[in-house]
Write a protein that holds these residues in place. Structure first.
Motif, mmCIF file in Angstrom:
data_model
loop_
_atom_site.group_PDB
_atom_site.id
_atom_site.type_symbol
_atom_site.label_atom_id
_atom_site.label_comp_id
_atom_site.label_asym_id
_atom_site.label_seq_id
_atom_site.Cartn_x
_atom_site.Cartn_y
_atom_site.Cartn_z
ATOM 1 N N LEU A 177 9.766 8.593 -1.112
ATOM 2 C CA LEU A 177 9.361 7.393 -1.835
ATOM 3 C C LEU A 177 8.207 7.790 -2.743
ATOM 4 O O LEU A 177 7.133 8.180 -2.255
ATOM 5 N N HIS A 178 8.424 7.746 -4.064
ATOM 6 C CA HIS A 178 7.408 8.223 -5.000
ATOM 7 C C HIS A 178 6.959 7.107 -5.937
ATOM 8 O O HIS A 178 7.771 6.447 -6.590
ATOM 9 N N PHE A 179 5.644 6.890 -6.002
ATOM 10 C CA PHE A 179 5.035 5.903 -6.877
ATOM 11 C C PHE A 179 4.405 6.602 -8.080
ATOM 12 O O PHE A 179 3.676 7.579 -7.921
ATOM 13 N N CYS A 180 4.680 6.108 -9.280
ATOM 14 C CA CYS A 180 4.000 6.607 -10.468
ATOM 15 C C CYS A 180 4.047 5.536 -11.548
ATOM 16 O O CYS A 180 4.677 4.485 -11.366
ATOM 17 N N ARG A 181 3.385 5.794 -12.672
ATOM 18 C CA ARG A 181 3.261 4.775 -13.705
ATOM 19 C C ARG A 181 4.613 4.349 -14.272
ATOM 20 O O ARG A 181 4.941 3.170 -14.344
ATOM 21 N N ASP A 182 5.392 5.340 -14.705
ATOM 22 C CA ASP A 182 6.700 5.073 -15.293
ATOM 23 C C ASP A 182 7.495 6.371 -15.285
ATOM 24 O O ASP A 182 7.001 7.419 -14.859
ATOM 25 N N ALA A 183 8.725 6.317 -15.774
ATOM 26 C CA ALA A 183 9.596 7.501 -15.747
ATOM 27 C C ALA A 183 9.013 8.657 -16.551
ATOM 28 O O ALA A 183 9.174 9.826 -16.192
ATOM 29 N N PRO A 199 23.468 15.942 0.575
ATOM 30 C CA PRO A 199 23.639 15.164 1.804
ATOM 31 C C PRO A 199 22.336 15.090 2.581
ATOM 32 O O PRO A 199 21.633 16.089 2.750
ATOM 33 N N GLY A 200 21.973 13.903 3.022
ATOM 34 C CA GLY A 200 20.792 13.721 3.848
ATOM 35 C C GLY A 200 19.496 13.541 3.089
ATOM 36 O O GLY A 200 18.444 13.330 3.694
ATOM 37 N N VAL A 201 19.539 13.626 1.732
ATOM 38 C CA VAL A 201 18.326 13.476 0.931
ATOM 39 C C VAL A 201 18.422 12.207 0.095
ATOM 40 O O VAL A 201 19.430 11.967 -0.568
ATOM 41 N N SER A 202 17.378 11.387 0.138
ATOM 42 C CA SER A 202 17.319 10.211 -0.726
ATOM 43 C C SER A 202 15.974 10.182 -1.434
ATOM 44 O O SER A 202 14.959 10.606 -0.870
ATOM 45 N N VAL A 203 15.977 9.700 -2.668
ATOM 46 C CA VAL A 203 14.756 9.616 -3.472
ATOM 47 C C VAL A 203 14.681 8.229 -4.082
ATOM 48 O O VAL A 203 15.634 7.762 -4.717
ATOM 49 N N THR A 204 13.535 7.568 -3.896
ATOM 50 C CA THR A 204 13.305 6.243 -4.464
ATOM 51 C C THR A 204 12.041 6.285 -5.306
ATOM 52 O O THR A 204 11.002 6.798 -4.865
ATOM 53 N N TYR A 205 12.127 5.771 -6.538
ATOM 54 C CA TYR A 205 10.961 5.708 -7.414
ATOM 55 C C TYR A 205 10.461 4.271 -7.487
ATOM 56 O O TYR A 205 11.251 3.322 -7.532
ATOM 57 N N VAL A 206 9.156 4.124 -7.559
ATOM 58 C CA VAL A 206 8.541 2.821 -7.831
ATOM 59 C C VAL A 206 7.635 3.009 -9.036
ATOM 60 O O VAL A 206 6.637 3.751 -8.971
ATOM 61 N N TYR A 207 7.988 2.372 -10.139
ATOM 62 C CA TYR A 207 7.219 2.499 -11.366
ATOM 63 C C TYR A 207 6.278 1.303 -11.487
ATOM 64 O O TYR A 207 6.701 0.177 -11.766
ATOM 65 N N THR A 208 5.006 1.558 -11.288
ATOM 66 C CA THR A 208 4.035 0.468 -11.173
ATOM 67 C C THR A 208 3.762 -0.237 -12.490
ATOM 68 O O THR A 208 3.270 -1.358 -12.500
ATOM 69 N N ARG A 209 4.041 0.419 -13.623
ATOM 70 C CA ARG A 209 3.831 -0.237 -14.915
ATOM 71 C C ARG A 209 5.062 -0.993 -15.394
ATOM 72 O O ARG A 209 5.058 -1.573 -16.480
ATOM 73 N N GLY A 216 3.809 -1.191 0.068
ATOM 74 C CA GLY A 216 3.835 -2.338 0.965
ATOM 75 C C GLY A 216 4.922 -2.183 2.011
ATOM 76 O O GLY A 216 5.733 -1.247 1.969
ATOM 77 N N ALA A 217 4.959 -3.088 2.965
ATOM 78 C CA ALA A 217 5.916 -3.005 4.070
ATOM 79 C C ALA A 217 7.357 -3.034 3.571
ATOM 80 O O ALA A 217 8.256 -2.460 4.202
ATOM 81 N N GLU A 218 7.600 -3.696 2.423
ATOM 82 C CA GLU A 218 8.967 -3.803 1.908
ATOM 83 C C GLU A 218 9.546 -2.456 1.487
ATOM 84 O O GLU A 218 10.764 -2.334 1.310
ATOM 85 N N HIS A 219 8.710 -1.457 1.330
ATOM 86 C CA HIS A 219 9.179 -0.142 0.903
ATOM 87 C C HIS A 219 9.636 0.742 2.055
ATOM 88 O O HIS A 219 10.187 1.818 1.820
ATOM 89 N N LEU A 220 9.392 0.305 3.284
ATOM 90 C CA LEU A 220 9.663 1.185 4.424
ATOM 91 C C LEU A 220 10.578 0.519 5.444
ATOM 92 O O LEU A 220 10.134 0.032 6.481
ATOM 93 N N ALA A 221 11.859 0.548 5.161
ATOM 94 C CA ALA A 221 12.825 0.066 6.147
ATOM 95 C C ALA A 221 12.943 1.050 7.304
ATOM 96 O O ALA A 221 13.242 0.688 8.432
ATOM 97 N N ASP A 222 12.711 2.331 7.001
ATOM 98 C CA ASP A 222 12.803 3.386 8.010
ATOM 99 C C ASP A 222 11.563 4.265 7.901
ATOM 100 O O ASP A 222 11.259 4.804 6.836
#
Length: 350
Positions: A177-183, A199-209, A216-222
């Motif tokens: 789970l990676h947070f940064c300004r934008d792409a 297989p077995g690898v997932s990547v999620t980006y959160v662009y704060t801008r 937050g808790a919503e980012h961590l289902a697991d």
């Protein structure tokens, strides 16, 4: 290195004291060293408008690193050697060159210099790798489910862990789970997209801008079997709380120094640097900040109390640890200048 070579080196070092052997060797070739580790820059790219990615070939004294560890990197600026801590981004199994990505901080003397001026052929000072932000177990015996969390330039030690697990053919799951300004502010976006197809690898980006919420808790289902988090202080504090509530182990690496205190009218006493004969009115800031403002340049690295490179002896007086608030006044004790502030009259052997 043989026993004879070590003894010979010690003899030579003693004869040349106070100038170490490497001080003479660097006049001929900065990459020829006896004890110190150096690295020559072999490639430089600027993938975002704030970062620089570069590879370094270290001298023979470098013995490798574990994924997630950091290395002190030094550069000479205006005749003064400046040192900061950066984490290699590569797999610990790759060998050869070291890869770093440094994001220029608005107030970062070293990071801005590297972003703006670093070129192929430059020689940097390096130290052995250190740090406890590392994978538990040995290859083939890692935790089955690993959660990686990063923010901004915190991606480098986290990516090192991910690349290492890929090289080990990790059979469990790895969720990043990676947070940064934008792409455009994500220097490893192309590679991460490719890794996410494995297989077995997932990547999620959160662009704060772009409307993305901060951690937050919503980012961590697991939460995984173990979590790793590196990034800004706010991200880490939230991650610590969430993992504590979940009862899952979280390993944290901080990469931002504590906020520097401004000069305070409430500060009292005199700060004396006995070896240089310098004496200043205590203004309440850390001893390292006050020393540098007084024209002294003690060795320093991370500036956040991790690398222990800025220690000096407190001859007398009381200091407080700005991270914990603990006060200590026992004389003739080594203290860390970057996280120690004087209380009243203090004398430092510097």
């Amino acid at each position: 290195m043989s026993r004879f070579t070590r003894i010979a080196g010690n003899v030579i070092e003693a004869v040349l004291t106070p100038h170490a052997v490497d001080r003479y060797l660097e006049l001929v070739d900065p990459m020829v060293t006896w004890t110190e580790i150096r690295g020559r820059v072999t490639a430089v790219s600027r993938r975002t408008d704030r970062s620089v990615t570069f590879t370094v070939t270290p001298t023979r004294q470098f013995t490798g690193f574990q994924a997630g560890q950091f290395i002190q990197v030094s550069v000479v600026l205006d005749g003064v050697r400046q040192t900061r801590c950066f984490s290699p981004a590569g797999s610990q199994h790759a060998g050869g060159d070291l890869e770093f990505t440094v994001t220029a901080d608005a107030d970062g003397t070293v990071s801005k210099h590297l972003r703006e001026n670093l070129a192929v052929g430059d020689v940097l000072g390096l130290t052995p790798a250190t740090g406890t932000f590392t994978l538990p177990g040995e290859p083939g015996d890692r935790p089955g489910r690993i959660r990686l969390i990063s923010g901004g330039s915190g991606i480098t030690p986290v990516l090192s862990i991910l690349r290492t697990l890929v090289d080990e053919n990790h059979t469990g799951t790895v969720d990043l789970l990676h947070f940064c300004r934008d792409a455009a502010d994500n220097p490893y976006r192309a590679e991460l997209d490719l890794l996410a197809r494995r297989p077995g690898v997932s990547v999620t980006y959160v662009y704060t801008r772009s409307g993305g919420r901060h951690m937050g808790a919503e980012h961590l289902a697991d939460f995984g079997d173990v979590g790793f988090a590196c990034g800004p202080a706010a991200l880490l504090e939230t991650a610590k709380e969430l993992y504590a509530d979940a009862g899952v182990e979280l390993r944290v690496e901080e990469f931002t120094p504590p906020a520097a205190a401004a000069p305070s009218e409430d500060a009292t006493g005199t700060l004396r640097f006995s070896e240089s004969g310098t004496e200043v009115d205590n203004d309440g800031r850390t001893i390292l900040d006050q020393a540098e403002s007084s024209g002294l340049f003690p060795e320093s690295g991370c500036r956040m109390g991790i690398c222990f490179s800025c220690t000096a002896v407190r001859k007398s007086g009381c200091t407080t640890n700005i991270l914990t608030g603990e006060a200590d006044s026992e004389p003739d004790q080594h203290i860390q200048l970057c996280i120690s502030a004087p209380v009243g009259d203090v004398e430092i052997a510097l």
